[in-house]
Design an enzyme around this catalytic site. Structure first.
Site, short mmCIF file in Angstrom:
data_model
loop_
_atom_site.label_atom_id
_atom_site.label_comp_id
_atom_site.label_asym_id
_atom_site.label_seq_id
_atom_site.Cartn_x
_atom_site.Cartn_y
_atom_site.Cartn_z
N LYS A 188 49.79 -20.81 -31.74
CA LYS A 188 49.26 -19.46 -31.99
C LYS A 188 49.54 -18.60 -30.77
O LYS A 188 48.86 -18.70 -29.75
CB LYS A 188 47.76 -19.47 -32.28
CG LYS A 188 47.33 -18.16 -32.92
CD LYS A 188 46.13 -17.47 -32.31
CE LYS A 188 46.18 -16.65 -31.10
NZ LYS A 188 46.67 -15.29 -31.14
N GLY A 241 44.86 -18.88 -20.88
CA GLY A 241 44.35 -17.52 -20.99
C GLY A 241 43.19 -17.32 -20.05
O GLY A 241 43.10 -17.98 -19.00
N SER A 242 42.28 -16.44 -20.45
CA SER A 242 41.20 -16.06 -19.55
C SER A 242 40.15 -17.17 -19.44
O SER A 242 39.97 -17.98 -20.36
CB SER A 242 40.52 -14.78 -20.06
OG SER A 242 39.99 -15.02 -21.34
N THR A 243 39.44 -17.16 -18.33
CA THR A 243 38.38 -18.15 -18.12
C THR A 243 37.26 -17.95 -19.14
O THR A 243 36.69 -18.93 -19.63
CB THR A 243 37.87 -18.04 -16.67
OG1 THR A 243 38.97 -18.36 -15.82
CG2 THR A 243 36.73 -19.00 -16.38
N GLY A 246 38.36 -19.50 -22.28
CA GLY A 246 38.39 -20.94 -22.01
C GLY A 246 37.01 -21.56 -22.20
O GLY A 246 36.86 -22.63 -22.79
N GLU A 263 44.44 -23.97 -19.09
CA GLU A 263 44.97 -23.34 -17.89
C GLU A 263 44.42 -21.91 -17.86
O GLU A 263 44.76 -21.09 -18.71
CB GLU A 263 46.49 -23.34 -17.86
CG GLU A 263 46.98 -22.99 -16.46
CD GLU A 263 48.48 -22.80 -16.36
OE1 GLU A 263 49.22 -23.53 -17.01
OE2 GLU A 263 48.88 -21.88 -15.61
N CYS A 297 49.08 -15.90 -13.76
CA CYS A 297 47.88 -16.63 -13.33
C CYS A 297 48.04 -17.17 -11.91
O CYS A 297 47.04 -17.41 -11.24
CB CYS A 297 47.52 -17.72 -14.32
SG CYS A 297 48.89 -18.79 -14.73
N GLU A 395 39.93 -11.80 -10.92
CA GLU A 395 41.36 -11.85 -11.22
C GLU A 395 41.75 -10.50 -11.81
O GLU A 395 41.29 -10.12 -12.88
CB GLU A 395 41.64 -12.96 -12.25
CG GLU A 395 43.10 -13.07 -12.59
CD GLU A 395 43.40 -14.16 -13.60
OE1 GLU A 395 42.69 -14.26 -14.61
OE2 GLU A 395 44.38 -14.91 -13.38
P1 NDP Z 1 42.59 -14.04 -23.63
O1 NDP Z 1 42.04 -15.24 -22.98
O2 NDP Z 1 41.73 -13.24 -24.52
O3 NDP Z 1 43.89 -14.45 -24.51
C1 NDP Z 1 44.68 -15.59 -24.33
C2 NDP Z 1 45.02 -16.22 -25.69
O4 NDP Z 1 43.83 -16.61 -26.35
C3 NDP Z 1 45.71 -15.27 -26.66
O5 NDP Z 1 46.57 -15.97 -27.53
C4 NDP Z 1 44.53 -14.73 -27.47
O6 NDP Z 1 44.96 -14.22 -28.72
C5 NDP Z 1 43.72 -15.98 -27.62
N1 NDP Z 1 42.29 -15.78 -27.89
C6 NDP Z 1 41.54 -14.66 -27.73
N2 NDP Z 1 40.27 -14.89 -28.10
C7 NDP Z 1 40.19 -16.19 -28.48
C8 NDP Z 1 39.16 -17.03 -28.96
N3 NDP Z 1 37.91 -16.59 -29.11
N4 NDP Z 1 39.44 -18.31 -29.24
C9 NDP Z 1 40.67 -18.81 -29.08
N5 NDP Z 1 41.72 -18.05 -28.66
C10 NDP Z 1 41.48 -16.76 -28.36
O7 NDP Z 1 43.18 -13.13 -22.53
P2 NDP Z 1 43.42 -11.55 -22.62
O8 NDP Z 1 44.64 -11.39 -23.35
O9 NDP Z 1 42.26 -10.81 -23.17
O10 NDP Z 1 43.49 -11.18 -21.07
C11 NDP Z 1 42.28 -10.96 -20.36
C12 NDP Z 1 42.36 -11.51 -18.97
O11 NDP Z 1 42.59 -12.92 -19.05
C13 NDP Z 1 43.51 -11.00 -18.14
O12 NDP Z 1 43.18 -9.81 -17.51
C14 NDP Z 1 43.68 -12.13 -17.15
O13 NDP Z 1 42.74 -11.98 -16.13
C15 NDP Z 1 43.36 -13.36 -17.96
N6 NDP Z 1 44.56 -14.05 -18.49
C16 NDP Z 1 44.98 -15.16 -17.84
C17 NDP Z 1 46.13 -15.79 -18.28
C18 NDP Z 1 46.66 -16.98 -17.59
O14 NDP Z 1 47.86 -17.24 -17.67
N7 NDP Z 1 45.82 -17.78 -16.96
C19 NDP Z 1 46.91 -15.30 -19.41
C20 NDP Z 1 46.34 -14.14 -20.06
C21 NDP Z 1 45.21 -13.56 -19.58
P3 NDP Z 1 45.23 -12.63 -28.92
O15 NDP Z 1 45.95 -12.16 -27.69
O16 NDP Z 1 46.05 -12.58 -30.15
O17 NDP Z 1 43.89 -12.00 -29.07
#
Ligand code: NDP
Length: 499
Positions: A188, A241-243, A246, A263, A297, A395
């Site tokens: 996804k 993705g975001s903490t 996570g 991660e 990240c 972050e």
């Molecule tokens: P998110 O954590 O929201 O998104 C990362 C992934 O998770 C995307 O595929 C998103 O889908 C999906 N997602 C969103 N909500 C859920 C959920 N409830 N359950 C499961 N999966 C979900 O990050 P953001 O895009 O909102 O970014 C916000 C902040 O996160 C950034 O400013 C940064 O600080 C951090 N971040 C860190 C990353 C890293 O590599 N460690 C990568 C991205 C963000 P969709 O985008 O389709 O909503």
């Protein structure tokens, strides 16, 4: 005479792609579509399906069938390796197209995207070797009547949730290892950057991957991502993705106690000692925060510099920032492209305002750049940042660097560890004792000495503390997607319990 490489043009119509289940793209029909605007150009470039939970169920069922009947999980590893090697070749042949779509949806410079696709092909090649060398253990020391084996088995159906900052690279840091382990999967991608995850379906199908092994559902994180983490028939979720999300994955996974690979965020220190090659370090530090517009990240966003050289080092960085070419992601001359989403652009500008408000000294940048279209922010440098300020703790996920001076090596280590995160760190010094001391004492999953952001398939990625669980890539990466079984084998007759 050098010929300037041409700027690529935008597609004339948006590309429409269905999601991918059991070896086929599902017709978009009258489905509800998400339209993506290129963040560098404000122009519609792609349309993908807003999948429903039923679509996810269909994809998981396909992955489950493919896992249970052994079409991938039980074939000889040499055959799995062959598919991964062919995928790497096809990826290289299609590299220009994949890089183009990565740039259009993410906003990263085209030259960077090309480099990333090459790195992805290399991941597949390395994982092919891992498929063949994956093995368990044996115990020949249990006495004459007992022999022990430890076997490694694929964990099952994996759900892979990837973010928008490196849609293809993060995907390819995981998929070949998942496949090398013999798992089947459903990916996804972030809704805003789905195309290259769908293109990988074509690449893998052409490489001979059996139907149902790699499936892709598109749609929003709050519906499809959340449903994936809650799904009772998924054995493991790998989330990047975001903490905060996570944390919600951890709660959702408790339904069937699925394994999680996480991660998450980082607030990564770069420690610069006065004895470093300052010009080289300034270039590395500028790269470490400018690369991917700091939406990375592992960006080195906390610059912890020995006080005696702090001002000089600030000047060197500011001079580098002044020369960085920010602009059209499709222009091969561009080094820093667009911010990927309007929301992220607002977040970054909010942090810049907060930095000023809380008393940090703006040394360079801090502006929204106006190119008439897209979202662009100049590389930004703040001096006199303290550990209490928001910009030194959160972050930011943007091109914003905070300078924090130190007096002793011990203080530098304490400052580097003063964060809830532990994803990555760098140290810049020509003194081997200082470099080793810092490397051993700073709590981070990835470390760089006199460089930053270097990487490849051999070395694992992952975080300490609130930066995550588990490791991706390297030999550890493939092991994450396996579980082990211990086998006790009696030789001859058992000692009777009742005689
Ligand atoms: P998110 O954590 O929201 O998104 C990362 C992934 O998770 C995307 O595929 C998103 O889908 C999906 N997602 C969103 N909500 C859920 C959920 N409830 N359950 C499961 N999966 C979900 O990050 P953001 O895009 O909102 O970014 C916000 C902040 O996160 C950034 O400013 C940064 O600080 C951090 N971040 C860190 C990353 C890293 O590599 N460690 C990568 C991205 C963000 P969709 O985008 O389709 O909503």
């Amino acid at each position: 005479m050098d010929q300037k490489a041409p700027v690529l043009s935008l597609p004339t119509t948006p590309r429409t792609l269905g999601f991918f289940v059991d070896g086929k793209f599902v017709d978009t029909g009258n489905r509800h579509l998400f339209e993506r605007l290129s963040p560098g150009h404000d122009a519609p470039v792609s349309r993908t399906v807003k999948c429903t939970v039923d679509d996810l169920d269909m994809a998981v069922a396909a992955a489950r069938r493919a896992f249970e009947d052994g079409r991938w999980s039980r074939i000889p590893s040499v055959e799995r390796a062959d598919v991964l090697l062919r995928a790497a070749q096809i990826m290289r042949r299609r590299a220009e197209e994949i890089a183009y779509w990565e740039t259009l949806e993410n906003g990263k410079p085209i030259t960077q995207a090309r480099g990333e696709v090459e790195g992805c092909a290399s991941m597949f090649e390395y994982a092919a070797g891992q498929a063949r060398s994956l093995h368990g253990d044996s115990f020949n020391n249990l006495g004459d009547s007992l022999f022990g084996l430890v076997t490694r088995e694929p964990i099952g159906v994996v759900g892979l949730i990837t973010p928008w900052n490196f849609p293809f690279l993060i995907l390819c840091e995981r998929v070949p290892y998942i496949l090398a382990a013999g798992c089947t999967m459903v990916a996804k991608p972030s809704e805003v950057t789905s195309v290259t995850t769908l293109l990988l379906a074509e690449v893998l199908a052409d490489a001979g991957l059996p139907n149902g092994v790699y499936n892709v559902v598109t749609g929003s994180g709050s519906t499809i991502g959340q449903a994936m983490t809650e799904h009772r028939d998924i054995d493991m979720v790998s989330f990047t993705g975001s903490t905060s999300v996570g944390r919600s994955c951890v709660k959702a996974a408790s339904g069937n106690f699925k394994k999680l690979g996480l991660e998450l965020g980082g607030k990564n220190p770069q420690i610069v000692f006065a004895d470093a090659d300052l010009d080289d370090a300034a270039d590395g530090v500028a790269f470490g925060i400018g690369f991917n517009t700091g939406q990375c990240c592992v960006s080195g966003s906390r610059l912890i510099v020995e006080r005696s050289v702090a001002r000089e080092f600030e000047r060197l960085i500011a001079a580098k920032f002044a020369k960085v070419r920010v602009g059209d992601p499709l222009d091969p001359a561009t080094q820093v492209g667009a911010i990927t989403t309007l929301a992220q652009n607002k977040t970054i500008m909010g942090y810049i305002a907060k930095g000023k408000e809380e008393g940090a000294r703006l040394v360079h940048g801090g502006e929204q750049l106006d190119f008439g279209r897209g979202y662009f922010i100049s590389p930004t440098l703040f001096g006199d940042v303290t550990s209490k300020m928001t910009i030194s703790r959160d972050e930011i996920f943007g091109p914003v660097l905070s300078v924090m001076p130190f007096d002793t090596g011990e203080e530098a280590i304490t400052m580097a560890n003063d964060t809830v995160y532990g994803l990555a760190a760098s140290v810049w010094t020509k003194n081997i004792d200082k470099a080793l001391n810092v490397t051993r004492r700073v709590r981070a999953g990835r470390f760089w000495v006199n460089t930053t952001l270097a990487g490849g398939p051999e070395l694992p990625l992952g975080g300490f503390k609130q930066s995550g669980w588990g490791r991706e890539a390297g030999a550890y990466g493939v092991e994450e997607y396996t579980q082990i079984k211990s086998v006790h084998i009696e030789i001859g007759k058992r000692n009777p319990w009742i005689s």
